[in-house]
Design a protein around this motif. Structure first.
Motif, PDB file in Angstrom:
ATOM      1  N   PRO A 146       3.662   5.207  -9.643  1.00 57.42           N
ATOM      2  CA  PRO A 146       2.930   4.037 -10.153  1.00 57.42           C
ATOM      3  C   PRO A 146       2.997   2.848  -9.211  1.00 57.42           C
ATOM      4  O   PRO A 146       3.931   2.711  -8.417  1.00 57.42           O
ATOM      5  N   PHE A 147       2.004   2.019  -9.337  1.00 51.97           N
ATOM      6  CA  PHE A 147       1.948   0.735  -8.638  1.00 51.97           C
ATOM      7  C   PHE A 147       2.190   0.912  -7.140  1.00 51.97           C
ATOM      8  O   PHE A 147       3.031   0.242  -6.550  1.00 51.97           O
ATOM      9  N   ALA A 148       1.458   1.848  -6.563  1.00 50.58           N
ATOM     10  CA  ALA A 148       1.621   2.180  -5.155  1.00 50.58           C
ATOM     11  C   ALA A 148       0.392   1.772  -4.359  1.00 50.58           C
ATOM     12  O   ALA A 148      -0.179   2.558  -3.615  1.00 50.58           O
ATOM     13  N   GLY A 149      -0.043   0.508  -4.530  1.00 45.20           N
ATOM     14  CA  GLY A 149      -1.213   0.017  -3.818  1.00 45.20           C
ATOM     15  C   GLY A 149      -0.978  -0.026  -2.319  1.00 45.20           C
ATOM     16  O   GLY A 149       0.125  -0.332  -1.866  1.00 45.20           O
ATOM     17  N   PRO A 150      -1.993   0.286  -1.528  1.00 44.74           N
ATOM     18  CA  PRO A 150      -1.862   0.279  -0.074  1.00 44.74           C
ATOM     19  C   PRO A 150      -1.299  -1.052   0.450  1.00 44.74           C
ATOM     20  O   PRO A 150      -1.760  -2.118   0.063  1.00 44.74           O
ATOM     21  N   GLY A 151      -0.279  -0.946   1.284  1.00 46.68           N
ATOM     22  CA  GLY A 151       0.321  -2.124   1.895  1.00 46.68           C
ATOM     23  C   GLY A 151       1.367  -2.830   1.048  1.00 46.68           C
ATOM     24  O   GLY A 151       2.025  -3.760   1.521  1.00 46.68           O
ATOM     25  N   ALA A 152       1.553  -2.411  -0.201  1.00 44.50           N
ATOM     26  CA  ALA A 152       2.538  -3.061  -1.074  1.00 44.50           C
ATOM     27  C   ALA A 152       3.946  -2.842  -0.519  1.00 44.50           C
ATOM     28  O   ALA A 152       4.258  -1.775   0.008  1.00 44.50           O
ATOM     29  N   LEU A 153       4.770  -3.871  -0.632  1.00 44.00           N
ATOM     30  CA  LEU A 153       6.157  -3.771  -0.191  1.00 44.00           C
ATOM     31  C   LEU A 153       7.053  -3.502  -1.381  1.00 44.00           C
ATOM     32  O   LEU A 153       6.962  -4.170  -2.404  1.00 44.00           O
ATOM     33  N   ARG A 154       7.935  -2.533  -1.238  1.00 46.33           N
ATOM     34  CA  ARG A 154       8.868  -2.172  -2.286  1.00 46.33           C
ATOM     35  C   ARG A 154      10.278  -2.101  -1.714  1.00 46.33           C
ATOM     36  O   ARG A 154      10.471  -1.830  -0.529  1.00 46.33           O
ATOM     37  N   MET A 155      11.248  -2.334  -2.578  1.00 42.73           N
ATOM     38  CA  MET A 155      12.652  -2.144  -2.236  1.00 42.73           C
ATOM     39  C   MET A 155      13.150  -0.965  -3.048  1.00 42.73           C
ATOM     40  O   MET A 155      12.956  -0.928  -4.263  1.00 42.73           O
ATOM     41  N   LEU A 156      13.747  -0.001  -2.386  1.00 41.47           N
ATOM     42  CA  LEU A 156      14.379   1.123  -3.071  1.00 41.47           C
ATOM     43  C   LEU A 156      15.871   0.836  -3.055  1.00 41.47           C
ATOM     44  O   LEU A 156      16.521   0.956  -2.015  1.00 41.47           O
TER      45      LEU A 156
END
Length: 179
Positions: free
Chosen positions: A108-118
């Protein structure tokens, strides 16, 4: 069109926790539901992620912004003692029961260019690492890139839980559990 099935299972907020949050959130505040509107009144939320069903908010839906402590819930299930790592933050949920994720494929919420912290946690609920992740611009690559980042996280046998969070606000998006 081909659907992508992730290697790791993204988890929404569990139904029992949602039932509690729809009454009083983890900061002790009562829920304040409202209808999501395109004009952003009373809050600009259309398109934001619903953590109850892992999809975007649509205009006309009854939603609420609640404070949620995801590590606290996991620790209660597992006996972990996260201490100071037990943090809470804002998440959007449907104001009424929604039935949870609809079985859509992918992360989910995996829009191109989105930054995420794992953010990685051990069995005691302590942070033992993290990784900045940028969702690839090519949508067909997003799932494989998430899989690779999560494979990397779980290659450390100490990692039992990974929280996926937005970099911009630090908001919890979803979690993935190890064995």
């Amino acid at each position: 069109m081909t659907t992508y099935s992730p290697t790791h299972r993204p988890l929404a907020i569990p139904p029992a926790a949602l039932k509690e949050l729809r009454d009083t959130d983890d900061a002790g505040r009562p829920i304040e539901p409202y209808t999501a509107r395109e004009d952003g009144v009373p809050m600009d939320c259309v398109g934001s992620l619903l953590r109850c069903c892992l999809r975007d908010i649509r205009p006309g839906e009854r939603v609420a912004l609640v404070s949620y402590a995801p590590l606290r819930r996991w620790a209660a299930e597992t006996g972990a003692r996260p201490g100071a790592y037990d943090e809470q933050g804002p998440v959007f949920v449907h104001a009424e029961e929604c039935g949870g994720p609809d079985g859509a494929e992918g992360y989910p919420f995996a829009g191109p260019g989105a930054l995420r912290m794992l953010r990685r946690y051990n069995a005691d609920g302590q942070i033992i690492g993290g990784r900045l992740f940028e969702v690839p611009e090519a949508p067909e690559s997003a799932g494989e890139a998430f899989d690779a980042a999560l494979d990397e996280a779980f290659s450390d046998p100490r990692v039992k839980l990974v929280h996926i969070r937005a970099v911009e606000y630090g908001c919890f998006h979803f979690e993935v559990r190890g064995d």
